[in-house]
Write an enzyme that holds these catalytic residues in place. Structure first.
Site, short mmCIF file in Angstrom:
data_model
loop_
_atom_site.label_atom_id
_atom_site.label_comp_id
_atom_site.label_asym_id
_atom_site.label_seq_id
_atom_site.Cartn_x
_atom_site.Cartn_y
_atom_site.Cartn_z
N ARG A 137 -6.22 -8.65 -8.18
CA ARG A 137 -7.37 -9.43 -8.67
C ARG A 137 -7.84 -8.84 -9.99
O ARG A 137 -7.82 -7.62 -10.16
CB ARG A 137 -8.55 -9.37 -7.67
CG ARG A 137 -8.26 -9.85 -6.29
CD ARG A 137 -7.92 -11.31 -6.21
NE ARG A 137 -8.96 -12.20 -6.72
CZ ARG A 137 -8.78 -13.50 -6.93
NH1 ARG A 137 -7.60 -14.05 -6.70
NH2 ARG A 137 -9.75 -14.24 -7.39
N ASP B 143 -4.13 -4.31 -18.17
CA ASP B 143 -3.04 -3.36 -18.42
C ASP B 143 -3.18 -2.63 -19.75
O ASP B 143 -2.18 -2.38 -20.45
CB ASP B 143 -1.67 -4.08 -18.33
CG ASP B 143 -1.42 -4.67 -16.96
OD1 ASP B 143 -1.98 -4.14 -15.98
OD2 ASP B 143 -0.70 -5.67 -16.86
N GLY C 160 0.79 -1.24 0.00
CA GLY C 160 0.00 0.00 0.00
C GLY C 160 0.82 1.28 0.00
O GLY C 160 0.32 2.34 0.38
N ASN D 159 -5.46 2.64 -12.75
CA ASN D 159 -4.50 1.65 -12.22
C ASN D 159 -3.08 2.15 -12.45
O ASN D 159 -2.83 2.94 -13.35
CB ASN D 159 -4.70 0.33 -12.98
CG ASN D 159 -3.74 -0.76 -12.52
OD1 ASN D 159 -3.53 -0.96 -11.32
ND2 ASN D 159 -3.14 -1.47 -13.46
N GLU E 1 6.71 5.86 -8.97
CA GLU E 1 5.26 5.65 -8.84
C GLU E 1 4.64 6.66 -7.87
O GLU E 1 3.57 7.20 -8.12
CB GLU E 1 4.97 4.23 -8.34
CG GLU E 1 5.24 3.18 -9.40
CD GLU E 1 4.89 1.77 -8.93
OE1 GLU E 1 4.68 0.92 -9.80
OE2 GLU E 1 4.85 1.52 -7.71
N ASN F 82 1.71 2.99 -2.56
CA ASN F 82 1.09 3.92 -3.50
C ASN F 82 -0.17 4.55 -2.91
O ASN F 82 -0.43 5.73 -3.10
CB ASN F 82 0.77 3.23 -4.83
CG ASN F 82 2.00 3.16 -5.71
OD1 ASN F 82 2.40 4.15 -6.32
ND2 ASN F 82 2.62 1.98 -5.76
N LEU G 204 -10.68 -7.74 -12.44
CA LEU G 204 -12.06 -7.29 -12.25
C LEU G 204 -12.92 -7.73 -13.43
O LEU G 204 -12.44 -7.83 -14.56
CB LEU G 204 -12.08 -5.76 -12.10
CG LEU G 204 -11.39 -5.25 -10.83
CD1 LEU G 204 -11.09 -3.77 -10.93
CD2 LEU G 204 -12.25 -5.54 -9.60
N HIS H 130 0.79 0.60 -13.21
CA HIS H 130 1.48 -0.62 -13.62
C HIS H 130 2.98 -0.32 -13.72
O HIS H 130 3.37 0.70 -14.28
CB HIS H 130 0.93 -1.09 -14.97
CG HIS H 130 1.57 -2.35 -15.45
ND1 HIS H 130 1.26 -3.58 -14.90
CD2 HIS H 130 2.52 -2.57 -16.37
CE1 HIS H 130 2.00 -4.50 -15.49
NE2 HIS H 130 2.77 -3.92 -16.38
N GLU I 9 -9.80 -5.25 -20.64
CA GLU I 9 -8.56 -5.88 -21.09
C GLU I 9 -7.42 -5.47 -20.13
O GLU I 9 -7.25 -4.27 -19.86
CB GLU I 9 -8.25 -5.39 -22.51
CG GLU I 9 -7.33 -6.29 -23.29
CD GLU I 9 -6.99 -5.65 -24.63
OE1 GLU I 9 -5.85 -5.78 -25.07
OE2 GLU I 9 -7.89 -5.01 -25.20
C1 GRF Z 1 3.40 -1.28 -7.59
O1 GRF Z 1 4.66 -1.53 -8.12
C2 GRF Z 1 2.37 -1.17 -8.68
O2 GRF Z 1 2.87 -0.65 -9.87
C3 GRF Z 1 1.96 -2.60 -8.89
O3 GRF Z 1 1.98 -3.18 -7.60
C4 GRF Z 1 2.90 -2.47 -6.77
C5 GRF Z 1 2.16 -2.05 -5.53
O4 GRF Z 1 3.01 -1.53 -4.54
N1 GRF Z 1 0.68 -2.66 -9.56
P1 GRF Z 1 2.40 -0.88 -3.23
O5 GRF Z 1 1.47 -1.92 -2.59
O6 GRF Z 1 1.64 0.36 -3.62
O7 GRF Z 1 3.56 -0.57 -2.34
#
Ligand code: GRF
Length: 192
Positions: free
Chosen positions: A93, A147, A14, A109, A176, A16, A95, A111, A145
Site C-alpha cells: 500500500r 522507492d 512475510g 523499506n 534480502e 523478510n 502511504l 525493494h 516519493e
Molecule cells: C520482497 O521481495 C520485497 O523486496 C518486496 O516484497 C517482497 C516481500 O517478500 N518489497 P516477503 O513477504 O518478505 O517474503
C-alpha cells in the site's frame, strides 16, 4: 539493554519480517520486533508471527474509505504499542505524505532492485526483461516519493544464463534476508 520497539508492515508471505525478527534474537540486536500489521487477512506472515509469538494486527484497507483514514488507523495502533521504528516488508500500500513525514527517519523499506533502477511493483520482472546482468535489493528510508529516500544498504548478485523469474526471486529473497536485518540494526542502533 533497552531495545528499539519495532513493527513490521506486511501484505503477504512475510519472509523478510521473519528474517528481521529472528536476526534480532540471534544477534542480540538493538531492536525487538513487537508487532506485525498486515493489510491482508490471509497473509502467511500472520502465521509466521503466531509461530514466533509476535503480536499481529490486521487492518484491511478495504474497511476504510480513504488512504488518510487507513493510515491513521495504522498510526493509532503503532502509537498504542509504543512503536519507535517501522519496517515495510512487502507492504503493498502507498502511504500518505502525512504518515511518511510523521515517521521520517523511523520508517524504512526493502525493494527488490538496485535502486534507483527499476522502481515499482514488478522490479524483478522488469530487470529480467531489460536483460540486467546484475540484480539486487535495496533498503532505504521511506519518503513520500515511491522507492526513493536515502539508501541504507544494497546486496547484489550476478544473473546467470539459466536464471528465470522464479530462480531470481529465490536469489533475491536470500540476499534480502541478509541485508534487511543488518540495515534495521543500523537504524535502531542510531535511535537508541
Ligand atoms: C520482497 O521481495 C520485497 O523486496 C518486496 O516484497 C517482497 C516481500 O517478500 N518489497 P516477503 O513477504 O518478505 O517474503
Amino acid at each position: 539493554m533497552r531495545k528499539i520497539k519495532t513493527a513490521v508492515l506486511i501484505s503477504g508471505s512475510g519472509s523478510n519480517f521473519q528474517a528481521i525478527a529472528k536476526a534480532a534474537k540471534d544477534n542480540d540486536y538493538s531492536y525487538d520486533v513487537k508487532l506485525v500489521i498486515s493489510n491482508k487477512k490471509g497473509a502467511y506472515g500472520l502465521v509466521r508471527a503466531a509461530n514466533l509469538g509476535i503480536k499481529s494486527e490486521i487492518v484491511s484497507h478495504k474497511d476504510f474509505s480513504s488512504r488518510e483514514e487507513f493510515d491513521s488507523e495504522i498510526d493509532k495502533i503503532l502509537e498504542e504499542n509504543d512503536i519507535e521504528l517501522i519496517c515495510l516488508a512487502g507492504f503493498m500500500r502507498l502511504l500518505t505524505k502525512e504518515f511518511a513525514e510523521k515517521w521520517q527517519g523511523r520508517l524504512i523499506n526493502i525493494h527488490p532492485s538496485l535502486l534507483p533502477d527499476f522502481k515499482g511493483a514488478n522490479a524483478i520482472k522488469d530487470a529480467y526483461e531489460a536483460g540486467a546482468k546484475k540484480m539486487g535489493c535495496t533498503v532505504h528510508y521511506v519518503i513520500h516519493e515511491v522507492d526513493s529516500g536515502e539508501i541504507l544498504g544494497q546486496e547484489e548478485f550476478i544473473v546467470q544464463e539459466n536464471d528465470d523469474i522464479e530462480s531470481l526471486t529465490n536469489k533475491m529473497h536470500e540476499k534480502e534476508h541478509i541485508l534487511y536485518p543488518k540495515c534495521v540494526e543500523k537504524v535502531a542502533a542510531k535511535l537508541l
